[in-house]
Design a protein around this motif. Structure first.
Motif, short mmCIF file in Angstrom:
data_model
loop_
_atom_site.label_atom_id
_atom_site.label_comp_id
_atom_site.label_asym_id
_atom_site.label_seq_id
_atom_site.Cartn_x
_atom_site.Cartn_y
_atom_site.Cartn_z
N ASN A 1 39.59 -1.48 77.11
CA ASN A 1 38.84 -0.93 76.59
C ASN A 1 39.05 0.18 74.75
N HIS B 1 35.73 10.18 84.10
CA HIS B 1 35.19 9.05 84.15
C HIS B 1 34.56 9.62 82.24
N THR B 2 33.49 8.38 82.19
CA THR B 2 32.93 8.23 81.19
C THR B 2 31.23 8.69 81.38
N GLU C 1 29.04 5.77 83.44
CA GLU C 1 29.44 5.23 84.60
C GLU C 1 29.22 5.10 85.73
N ARG D 1 27.02 6.23 89.22
CA ARG D 1 26.37 5.97 90.17
C ARG D 1 25.72 6.66 91.05
N ASN E 1 28.78 7.11 93.48
CA ASN E 1 29.52 8.14 93.92
C ASN E 1 29.44 9.48 93.76
N TYR F 1 29.62 5.00 75.68
CA TYR F 1 29.49 4.25 77.08
C TYR F 1 28.15 4.46 77.70
N THR G 1 22.85 4.96 84.39
CA THR G 1 23.39 6.46 85.55
C THR G 1 21.93 7.14 86.15
#
Lengths: 609, 609
Positions: free
Chosen positions: A156, B5-6, B9, B11, B14, B43, B87
């Motif tokens: 990344n 996490h960023t 990402e 969803r 999760n 992101y 998200t």
């Protein structure tokens, strides 16, 4: 199309095909009415057969070495196969050919072993680049480049180009500067590294940045330095030291795998700077072999036996040891049978000006259990035995002992260790051993100016638990003689170097990301508020608008390639390098420029004759 | 680790996980006893929920825009989902948070549409870079870079770095120069392109070279020019023009596919320079739409109807056309109903100084079959109809006619065509149309010096069948008024430009590879033998030792990215661009440097006040 195939790809299964090749004439061999020509390109060599009818044409248009030739013919199986060559099963029975360009006799032979000296090969670099060893170096360089980019992409990272025409901020190395025609009297500087820009990118939220980028330093050159060099430059946000170490040992392992087919499964060793200095006498130890230093009398701590050694020394009355600031020993395995001639030669070696010691004391730990020393008259055998024990020496070892001023002796012992490793064949070019060196001192003491300088650079953060020490103390050194007792002398940097086979291949740090701490750092380095604002106002400003914690690393790409290629010299891995005076002797640069150019730039040369 | 996490990402799947995020505060919304915080990184954005207990802490440590925040909590499904956000199905129910860094209020809003002006955004570029549109530009740039590299790698090209500190060879653009401290009085130059080095690499046998490389030109700047810019620079050996065109239209198609998901299946059109000039009035035509120019009276050849038009003009007594060197017409589809106001406005448009025409004549080809013109009194309707026929106009078209001096009229017609294309919505940003323009003139005539200059550069070869013309003729122009009749005026170059949507994105040529021809070229450009040897002796020398036939191309990387990103300005696609005075206003460069630096370099500024 000038060719249907390269000179490296034809095999037995191509027999019967009509092909056209183009390349350079490596050799011409006449055998009566036929000739064989080896045709070369970057992919390999293919043998061409000129039969009777064409052979005559060759008399009219003789082929010389390095002629550029295009030839068409049929692939045939060779009767006399050459298993050394990938194309050695076949040759091309030529039916037509064309000389695309002639060549004068090259000034040196284009062979793996050439008869050309360094200067000649630099002047005709475009011919030297034809030689296999040089080509393989550049191919390795490209492979490393590609592999590193792939790894970074997979993780990344984003390649973002930073500017080359930036601002001069003199400190550390000298800048190359570029006069601005549009802003007369003002100059750009070429970047020594994209340091501040990559930090700004972190402030901008590009949390994983990389660049394979040229950097510039106007320093006096040594064999392994170039005024322009290439870095693999990386930076990450929201990371601590451990995250960076893991990420970038991954990068080097990937390069090992892609380029050298080496599976470097081990976790990379980590060693503090302090330990490296004590055990190896330098901060980039080659850990492919042991022979660690034993401190027999030193300011460093952490080794047992020092008290015992001191007692032995005092009892001996051996002034060389007793008067010395430091006494360092290396036990060289299996060298106890060294002859007088060999130990004399080693003594001469340490006395060379580059090493600068006054002498060398040795203790032979003979295989029969006896001990013998060049200082026998000061040390009875049981004390030699005791010293050998402190040094961890085995029967058959030769202990080499250096004594003198702390820094010189440490450097000499480190060099001597490397030299003995070399002589014993312990520094194998095909063995690769990585090491992280951690916890460098944040500051170095600059005696001439009685101030602190940044050991890494002014953007490196102290270890988190030492930030307070830095903030809460006055950086001014009031007692120069005792600068070591200043609290700043013991602050460790959140910095790390990656060492490969005794060479620093990369270095970096966790950065300061708070304006306050950055200002304190500039202050600690003796920069006034105004000066800091003038030089780095943009960075201090950026830190006001939400700077994330971040850190990074830069790999010396030229050196990494050189080591992977088994060479000492980075120059062999640069397509068009400069010599030790910073000259490109091939194009003859730098050079005098037109008066009109100077006038437009509103500058004049001002030679001190 | 600062985060698990960023911000882009998480969803629905999760939900239930405990996560830690780190990023920038985009917005804070209070609703009674709870707060929502949008946390942003490169992101994406994730919504954080601060429940009652934490909400109180937020009062003590209020969060502002662009604060750097670390927050831990459980991923929960949102009751109020936001399908606009990737998200948007979840939010994080925060259990702990830490302000990693505060932020002053940014000088402009960090939003897609910002309230910041150009100057402010340049000064705080590190904040502008946080905005989505700018980030997307840099991401596109990296994607293009990566795609091009992959294509070139797959085709056996090798990235080889060429030097940045080279030799000044003034001609064409101005060099940036770098004073050499180690060679006082001498200067390096920064490369305008790696041209000669990549040719040397061909001589060295590296038959497929590429580099994504910074180049430098000290020219007065326009909006779409930068003093430092990036090229995708490529060169190949043993190729003819066709091989290069095929290879590099492949490259651009690969970029289209990888970056824009466009399958550009068509073979790229090829057009001679001559045709481009006749049909579109310039050498980089936008072929997304028609409206080709009709020459009603011109020195160009190849169109029917010119004789008929001339006869009509003569009969008309319309001095504007009869006295003009050139008369050019464009049939604008569906514009016959333009009002008087609209045609007046168009007339004003062509009279603007940038266009510089005296007026505009139009013919309306009405849908009822009648014709109406601003020059009605000179042309009866049947002659208008005849002219419309020559122009290939349809019922409903509006024919715009420009008349005047050859070059200015051609340029104006070309601009007018583009303007009408723009107005009619025919220049769609999401449509990409490539074109090769071929067979450029080898030379241009420099009136002031009465000599030839190279249109591309002095290393470009003439078309193979015109080499003899070049070799066998004296380049000296004895009759300046009739320079067009000199044999050199008609020599075509073995050169090609790649045009995308009316922009030149790349250009290159087959190179001269014989010393003799290269010397003739230098001679043709008015360079003495000594001068040629001084400047390019290394290249002439290299050609003696077996130079292969070769050619290449360089793509303007900044412009390619800009067009793919649908922008006119390359500046939007450069992380840290310079302004029109060549200044980086963020870091404030260039700047005055220390007297000590100048002294070490043995130069002085010499300001003409």
């Amino acid at each position: 199309m000038y060719r249907t195939h390269t000179c490296g790809e034809l095999r037995q299964e191509n027999t019967g095909q009509t092909v056209t090749l183009a390349g350079w004439v490596q050799t011409v061999r006449k055998f009566g009415s036929i000739s064989f020509v080896d045709l070369r390109d970057r992919y390999g060599i293919t043998q061409l057969l000129f039969g009777e009818s064409l052979n005559q044409l060759l008399d009219e248009q003789p082929l010389g070495r390095e002629f550029v030739l295009q030839a068409t013919g049929k692939v045939v199986e060779r009767t006399n196969k050459n298993p050394q060559m990938p194309t050695g099963d076949v040759e091309i029975d030529i039916t037509a050919f064309k000389i695309l360009n002639k060549a004068a006799t090259p000034p040196f032979t284009i062979e793996d072993k050439t008869d050309g000296g360094d200067d000649l090969r630099m002047k005709f670099r475009y011919l030297d680049l034809r030689r296999n060893p040089v080509r393989r170096n550049l191919e390795l360089r490209y492979a490393v480049n590609r592999s590193a980019r792939n790894y970074l992409h997979d993780n990344n990272f984003m390649d973002i180009e930073t500017p080359f025409l930036i601002k001069s901020t003199p400190e550390g190395a000298r800048d190359f500067v570029v006069p601005s025609r549009m802003n007369p009297g003002q100059f750009y500087a070429l970047p020594q590294s994209p340091q501040t820009f990559k930090q700004l990118l972190m402030v901008s939220g590009y949390d994983r940045y990389y660049q394979v980028v040229k950097c510039f330093r106007d320093e006096d050159l040594r064999a392994d330095r170039q005024p322009e060099f290439t870095q693999i430059d990386c930076e990450m946000s929201f990371v601590e030291q451990d995250d960076i170490l893991n990420m970038f040992e991954g990068l080097v392992k990937r390069v090992f795998k892609d380029v050298k087919q080496i599976d470097y499964a081990d976790k990379v060793d980590r060693m503090t700077w302090n330990d490296a200095m004590i055990r190896y006498g330098n901060d980039k130890p080659d850990i492919r072999f042991g022979m660690e230093l034993t401190n027999l009398k030193t300011i460093f701590e952490g080794q047992s036996g020092i008290e015992e050694a001191k007692a032995i020394f005092e009892q001996s009355g051996f002034k060389v040891f007793n008067d010395a600031e430091t006494v360092l020993a290396i036990a060289v395995p299996g060298a106890s049978e060294y002859t007088r001639k060999q130990t004399d030669e080693l003594t001469e070696w340490v006395k060379r000006p580059q090493i600068g010691m006054n002498g060398l004391v040795f203790i032979k730990c003979n295989s029969d259990g006896s001990f013998k020393s060049s200082a026998d008259k000061f040390f009875p055998e049981d004390q030699l035995k005791a010293l050998a024990g402190i040094c961890g020496a085995q029967q058959g070892d030769l202990i080499l002992i250096l004594a003198g001023r702390e820094e010189r002796t440490r450097k000499a012992a480190s060099e001597l260790r490397l030299e003995m490793g070399e002589r014993l064949g312990l520094r194998r070019k095909d063995e690769f051993k990585l090491l992280w060196v951690l916890d460098f001192p944040l500051f170095e003491y600059a005696e001439a100016e009685n101030r602190w300088v940044a050991r890494h650079h002014p953007f490196t953060a102290p270890k988190p638990d030492q930030i307070a020490t830095m903030i809460n103390n006055d950086p001014v050194i009031r007692d120069a003689a005792n600068y070591l007792s200043h609290p700043y002398a013991n602050i460790k940097a959140n910095a790390y170097d990656m060492v490969l086979n005794g060479n620093e291949i990369g270095g970096g740090s966790i950065r300061i990301f708070q304006r306050e701490l950055q200002e304190k750092m500039f202050d600690a380095l003796g920069m006034s508020k105004e000066e800091a604002q003038h030089k780095f106002g943009f960075l201090l400003g950026a830190f006001e608008y939400g700077a994330p914690p971040h850190g990074g690393i830069a790999f010396g790409f030229d050196r990494l390639c050189a080591i992977l290629g088994g060479s000492e010299s980075i120059r062999d891995f640069i397509a068009f390098p400069k010599n030790n005076s910073g000259r490109d002797v091939m194009i003859d640069a730098p050079s005098v420029i037109d008066e009109a150019q100077l006038e437009e730039l509103q500058i004049q040369t001002d030679l001190k004759s």
